[in-house]
Scaffold this motif. Sequence first.
Motif: not given
Length: 436
Positions: A238, A244-245
């Motif tokens: 991230n 925020e993956r």
Amino acid sequence: MTRLGLSDTIAAVSTAPGSAGVGIVRVSGPQALEVAGRVFRGRRAPATTAAGRFLYGHFLDEAGELLDEGLCLVFRAPHSYTGEDVAELQSHGSPAVLRHLLAAILSAGARAARPGEFTLRAYLAGRMDLTQAEAVLNLVGAQSETARKQATLGLSGALSARIGAIQDGVTRTLSAVQAMLDYPEEGVPQEERQGPLRAAGAQLSALIATGRAGQLASQGARLALIGAPNAGKSSLLNALLGYERSIVTPIPGTTRDYLEAQLELAGVPMTLVDTAGLRDTFDSIEAAGVRQARALAGAADLVLRLEDGSRPREPLEGLPQGALLIQTKADLEAAWHDPAALRVSAVSGEGLPELRERVRLTLLGDAGRQEVWLGSQRQLDAARRALEHVRAAQTLPDDLAGFELEEALHALSEISGRNVQDDVLDAVFSNFCVGK
Ligand SMILES: Nc1nc2c(ncn2[C@@H]2O[C@H](COP(=O)(O)OP(=O)(O)O)[C@@H](O)[C@H]2O)c(=O)[nH]1
Ligand SMILES: [Mg+2]
């Protein structure tokens, strides 16, 4: 088959599939302007229009019905991309219009172009050599700034010039060796052969070292984040992405599947792969994730091996050689010290620029310092063969060295395409898309 069919006129849609403001159908060959004139109505006919001019008018289908309005650009041999007469028909970029317009042109006497056939004609007309043709291919496909830069350089002929300089050195040595065979009593000193060959060998080695970099820059690299649960893999992913993956929690084993994210890092397109934490587990789903993580590590171009810097170390086993050791959570007090480790923090961002730089160096190596890179596997193979022959020539007596130098020159001239078989051309140009 490649060299046949040069007397005919070819046509293809040259813009990408899909809707766009403008779409282009390109027609090239001896009948290009006549063929275009059969589907285009403007103030004048393309065939009677001067080179470099464009006409405004209407496109008609086979039945004479209006298809669209647009422009017809007129190029005349040899001043066109292909070196032939070319008409470029610009309509609205509607897939339906372009399909119909191409059909009309084909029934007006053109043949559908094969993949890369416009560029093949440019090459056969001597408008570019093979490194430049491959640079066109790389430029069209360039996904990163580095790939674009290298393709542009290749297109300008910089790679051909570099190869040409190596060829010159080898040719001079070959003449010296041959003179020595003809007049053995003259006795050309050994150094006269060794010096230029050492230089040619060094130049070739430097170019060969750029081959992998060139491929990574154009095709991208896979980077796997590997480590124990809670090492901070998802947090680092991230932090590198800037959003925020991946889900981050304090619960070990949060990431059980793997996930991929794309980013450009150091000018190279990268796929970052976040994986399940490596540990022994009775949870069968998590265990599957752990097996998957090991496989992903094996398939990656580079592995980032993450270890929690704030806790005592537990060794990770079975990771590929050459992994970069990353000590995570650098914002917390360090529980261990290892000079090989790069300290990073996903929380404070500390160490991330150094990490990016290390990744760039590891993947591109010395290639970053070379101005031009090899642009294809084909070029890399030929350069490797040339180097083998140059090295062999350094150790052999004159008569045999001469043979090796001829072979080296042969391999070098394949790179620029002065000396290639039709099957090589077919292999190169079939990688192109239709219309290029
Ligand atoms: N202080 C600090 N905590 C971190 C850092 N990176 C991750 N963490 C914490 O460590 C825990 C595990 O992080 P996560 O990224 O999910 O680890 P993963 O299991 O390896 O994917 C979470 O509670 C994070 O908030 C860091 O750089 N500094
Ligand atoms: Mg995770």
